[in-house]
Motif scaffolding. Structure first.
Motif, PDB file in Angstrom:
ATOM      1  N   LYS A  37       0.838  -1.191   0.000  1.00 41.90           N
ATOM      2  CA  LYS A  37       0.000   0.000   0.000  1.00 41.90           C
ATOM      3  C   LYS A  37       0.880   1.250   0.000  1.00 41.90           C
ATOM      4  O   LYS A  37       1.841   1.333   0.764  1.00 41.90           O
ATOM      5  N   LEU A  38       0.536   2.220  -0.845  1.00 40.99           N
ATOM      6  CA  LEU A  38       1.260   3.486  -0.912  1.00 40.99           C
ATOM      7  C   LEU A  38       0.281   4.643  -0.811  1.00 40.99           C
ATOM      8  O   LEU A  38      -0.779   4.629  -1.449  1.00 40.99           O
ATOM      9  N   ILE A  81       3.717  12.482  -8.356  1.00 39.99           N
ATOM     10  CA  ILE A  81       3.662  11.661  -9.568  1.00 39.99           C
ATOM     11  C   ILE A  81       2.789  10.421  -9.379  1.00 39.99           C
ATOM     12  O   ILE A  81       2.497   9.711 -10.332  1.00 39.99           O
ATOM     13  N   TYR A  82       2.397  10.166  -8.145  1.00 39.45           N
ATOM     14  CA  TYR A  82       1.440   9.082  -7.884  1.00 39.45           C
ATOM     15  C   TYR A  82       0.684   9.407  -6.606  1.00 39.45           C
ATOM     16  O   TYR A  82       1.293   9.690  -5.565  1.00 39.45           O
ATOM     17  N   GLY A  83      -0.639   9.414  -6.684  1.00 39.15           N
ATOM     18  CA  GLY A  83      -1.468   9.625  -5.508  1.00 39.15           C
ATOM     19  C   GLY A  83      -2.234   8.362  -5.209  1.00 39.15           C
ATOM     20  O   GLY A  83      -2.973   7.853  -6.071  1.00 39.15           O
ATOM     21  N   ASP A  89     -14.060   1.864   1.431  1.00 37.43           N
ATOM     22  CA  ASP A  89     -13.955   2.013   2.884  1.00 37.43           C
ATOM     23  C   ASP A  89     -12.944   3.075   3.300  1.00 37.43           C
ATOM     24  O   ASP A  89     -12.692   3.253   4.497  1.00 37.43           O
ATOM     25  N   GLY A  90     -12.329   3.740   2.332  1.00 40.85           N
ATOM     26  CA  GLY A  90     -11.349   4.774   2.652  1.00 40.85           C
ATOM     27  C   GLY A  90      -9.943   4.257   2.846  1.00 40.85           C
ATOM     28  O   GLY A  90      -9.053   5.015   3.245  1.00 40.85           O
ATOM     29  N   ASN A  91      -9.698   2.981   2.588  1.00 39.33           N
ATOM     30  CA  ASN A  91      -8.362   2.417   2.719  1.00 39.33           C
ATOM     31  C   ASN A  91      -7.601   2.559   1.399  1.00 39.33           C
ATOM     32  O   ASN A  91      -8.194   2.549   0.321  1.00 39.33           O
ATOM     33  N   TYR A  92      -6.271   2.661   1.511  1.00 35.11           N
ATOM     34  CA  TYR A  92      -5.439   2.760   0.314  1.00 35.11           C
ATOM     35  C   TYR A  92      -5.425   1.423  -0.415  1.00 35.11           C
ATOM     36  O   TYR A  92      -5.349   0.357   0.208  1.00 35.11           O
ATOM     37  N   THR A  93      -5.462   1.509  -1.729  1.00 39.85           N
ATOM     38  CA  THR A  93      -5.463   0.287  -2.532  1.00 39.85           C
ATOM     39  C   THR A  93      -4.059  -0.287  -2.631  1.00 39.85           C
ATOM     40  O   THR A  93      -3.064   0.401  -2.416  1.00 39.85           O
ATOM     41  N   TRP A  94      -3.995  -1.544  -2.986  1.00 38.35           N
ATOM     42  CA  TRP A  94      -2.720  -2.239  -3.071  1.00 38.35           C
ATOM     43  C   TRP A  94      -2.086  -2.016  -4.448  1.00 38.35           C
ATOM     44  O   TRP A  94      -2.757  -2.018  -5.470  1.00 38.35           O
ATOM     45  N   ILE A  95      -0.757  -1.842  -4.447  1.00 37.23           N
ATOM     46  CA  ILE A  95       0.011  -1.796  -5.689  1.00 37.23           C
ATOM     47  C   ILE A  95       0.614  -3.180  -5.896  1.00 37.23           C
ATOM     48  O   ILE A  95       1.270  -3.712  -4.989  1.00 37.23           O
ATOM     49  N   PRO A  96       0.407  -3.795  -7.031  1.00 43.03           N
ATOM     50  CA  PRO A  96       0.906  -5.164  -7.219  1.00 43.03           C
ATOM     51  C   PRO A  96       2.428  -5.224  -7.213  1.00 43.03           C
ATOM     52  O   PRO A  96       3.127  -4.229  -7.430  1.00 43.03           O
ATOM     53  N   PRO A 136       1.249   4.166   4.428  1.00 48.52           N
ATOM     54  CA  PRO A 136       0.416   4.462   5.603  1.00 48.52           C
ATOM     55  C   PRO A 136       0.925   3.734   6.848  1.00 48.52           C
ATOM     56  O   PRO A 136       1.087   2.512   6.845  1.00 48.52           O
ATOM     57  N   LYS A 137       1.234   4.515   7.877  1.00 47.77           N
ATOM     58  CA  LYS A 137       1.645   4.002   9.188  1.00 47.77           C
ATOM     59  C   LYS A 137       2.928   3.178   9.143  1.00 47.77           C
ATOM     60  O   LYS A 137       3.169   2.339  10.008  1.00 47.77           O
ATOM     61  N   GLU A 138       3.771   3.397   8.132  1.00 46.48           N
ATOM     62  CA  GLU A 138       5.049   2.694   8.043  1.00 46.48           C
ATOM     63  C   GLU A 138       6.127   3.666   7.578  1.00 46.48           C
ATOM     64  O   GLU A 138       5.844   4.775   7.121  1.00 46.48           O
ATOM     65  N   ARG A 139       7.376   3.201   7.698  1.00 43.95           N
ATOM     66  CA  ARG A 139       8.500   4.046   7.314  1.00 43.95           C
ATOM     67  C   ARG A 139       8.464   4.317   5.811  1.00 43.95           C
ATOM     68  O   ARG A 139       8.221   3.422   5.009  1.00 43.95           O
ATOM     69  N   LYS A 140       8.734   5.559   5.435  1.00 47.27           N
ATOM     70  CA  LYS A 140       8.699   5.935   4.026  1.00 47.27           C
ATOM     71  C   LYS A 140      10.025   5.597   3.348  1.00 47.27           C
ATOM     72  O   LYS A 140      11.080   5.501   3.992  1.00 47.27           O
TER      73      LYS A 140
END
Length: 421
Positions: A37-38, A81-83, A89-96, A136-140
């Motif tokens: 997730k990003l 460059i990417y949002g 449900d308001g959760n971020y979608t997964w990037i494959p 989200p909620k992790e180190r960038k």
């Protein structure tokens, strides 16, 4: 196991050197081992000048040393460059899993963008691209790449191409049994502006009307770095190249040293901003036995746009097309400054630097000419395409070293030469 495999900024054609007004194109490459997730991916163009000095308290009781800092931002732009998209449900979608590419583009400002320079950790001008991928909620994740900005300094302009007026200096030499007599020096250069790899032609005439024998004359190219932080100044000189005239000049004799050559090594161009100045000058030093040497200082401009032709006419015509928008007042003030400096202020370094500041202000190209009107690059003129490191930082092994396209001249590696008897 780490989810991230690769996070990298890739510039088009692997280009790392840019001019003010250029466009920066590239891609951000990111690769994952598994879906993730990003929130977003952003890229930032950042350029700044930084100085650090130490201010000493003059009080006898409190001998404190205070750190002074100055920070100047030239450009600071951020593009998303990417949002990260959200589901219902308001959760971020997964990037494959796998590799993903995101393109970006920045337009560099035309003005107020000095050349990259890295003198030390206390004085530098740096530009870089920074990419950030935030989860989200992790180190960038973060990555960056350094780029070099090369300001356009055109030595085809008339006041940089023309021959320098002779500079005269004299002093009376004598002590105890030696009768006092004048020592006269006249020196001049073939022009004001040069590029790395060019030859500075030095001419010196000495009239020794003293009873002492002058053992040698030395001409050297000096780099003058000046920077300020919170009103506290730092000043450093460094010798880059030198040539000697080793034929003794006896009392009552006259010497003419013609066509002495100093080959300009690979170095940063002349720089001037509000907190950092990088200037160059030729210093002629006449050795006086048992006394103070007689010195003459002559400023030079190290440019980035080489001579278009050896013909003064063609250079003059090209320069007129580039500076047609300049007012007559600016050119008048520049020429009057030149004449006054040569006649009165050609002796000490302070006035030499003041003069160089004035002519350097006139060399800045406010409007970028059309590409077909630009003179060829130095690489084109010298049939070379070599990237070199800035010698000011190469000795310290700093990774953030600006690079400049220049020519590698075998003779340029020779730091000093001499003319012997």
């Amino acid at each position: 196991m780490r989810k991230l495999i690769l996070f990298q900024i890739i510039l088009d054609q692997n280009k790392l050197i840019y001019n003010p007004g250029d466009s920066i194109h590239g891609q951000v490459l990111i690769e994952f081992r598994e879906a993730i997730k990003l929130k977003f991916i952003k890229i930032r163009l950042f350029g700044c000048a930084y100085t650090h000095t130490k201010s000493k308290n003059r009080s006898v009781i409190e001998r404190e040393v205070n750190d002074c800092y100055e920070f100047l931002t030239f450009c600071d732009r951020t593009n998303a460059i990417y949002g990260g998209e959200r589901d219902g449900d308001g959760n971020y979608t997964w990037i494959p899993a796998g590799a993903h590419k995101f393109g970006f583009q920045f337009q560099l400002p035309i003005e107020n963008l000095p050349s990259s320079f890295d003198y030390s950790s206390d004085c530098y001008i740096r530009y870089r691209l920074e990419a950030t991928a935030e989860r989200p909620k992790e180190r960038k994740y973060e990555t960056k790449v350094e780029i070099t900005i090369k300001e356009r300094i055109n030595i085809n302009l008339p006041f940089l191409f023309r021959a320098k007026a002779p500079v005269k200096r004299q002093k009376n030499v004598g002590w105890l049994i030696w009768k006092r007599g004048p020592l006269k020096v006249t020196s001049w250069l073939n022009r004001y502006g040069y590029c790395p790899g060019d030859k500075i032609i030095i001419n010196v005439e000495i009239e020794n009307l003293t009873r002492r024998t002058i053992p040698y004359v030395k001409a050297k190219l000096l780099q003058d770095v000046r920077y300020v932080a919170e009103g506290t100044f730092e000043h450093h000189d460094r010798e880059l190249a030198a040539v000697h005239y080793n034929r003794p000049i006896t009392g009552g004799a006259t010497m003419a040293w013609t066509n002495g050559e100093i080959i300009i090594p690979n170095l940063s161009p002349t720089i001037k901003c509000s907190i950092i100045e990088l200037l160059y000058y030729i210093k002629i030093s006449v050795k006086v036995p048992f006394g103070f040497n007689l010195c003459v200082n002559m400023p030079v401009v190290i440019g980035t746009m080489s001579l278009r032709s050896s013909s003064p006419t063609s250079c003059h015509n090209w320069s007129n097309s580039c500076i047609s928008r300049r007012t007559s007042d600016a050119s008048t003030s520049s020429s009057s400054c030149s004449s006054s400096w040569v006649s009165e202020n050609s002796i000490d370094v302070e006035n030499t630097i003041s003069y160089l500041r004035s002519i350097f202000d006139s060399t800045r190209v406010n409007d970028v000419p059309a590409k077909n009107n630009l003179p060829p690059s130095y690489d084109t003129c010298m049939a070379s395409n070599t990237t070199i490191n800035d010698i000011a930082r190469a000795e310290n092994g700093d990774e953030m070293i600006p690079t400049y396209s220049s020519v590698i001249n075998p003779s340029a590696n020779r730091q000093s030469s001499s003319i012997s008897k």
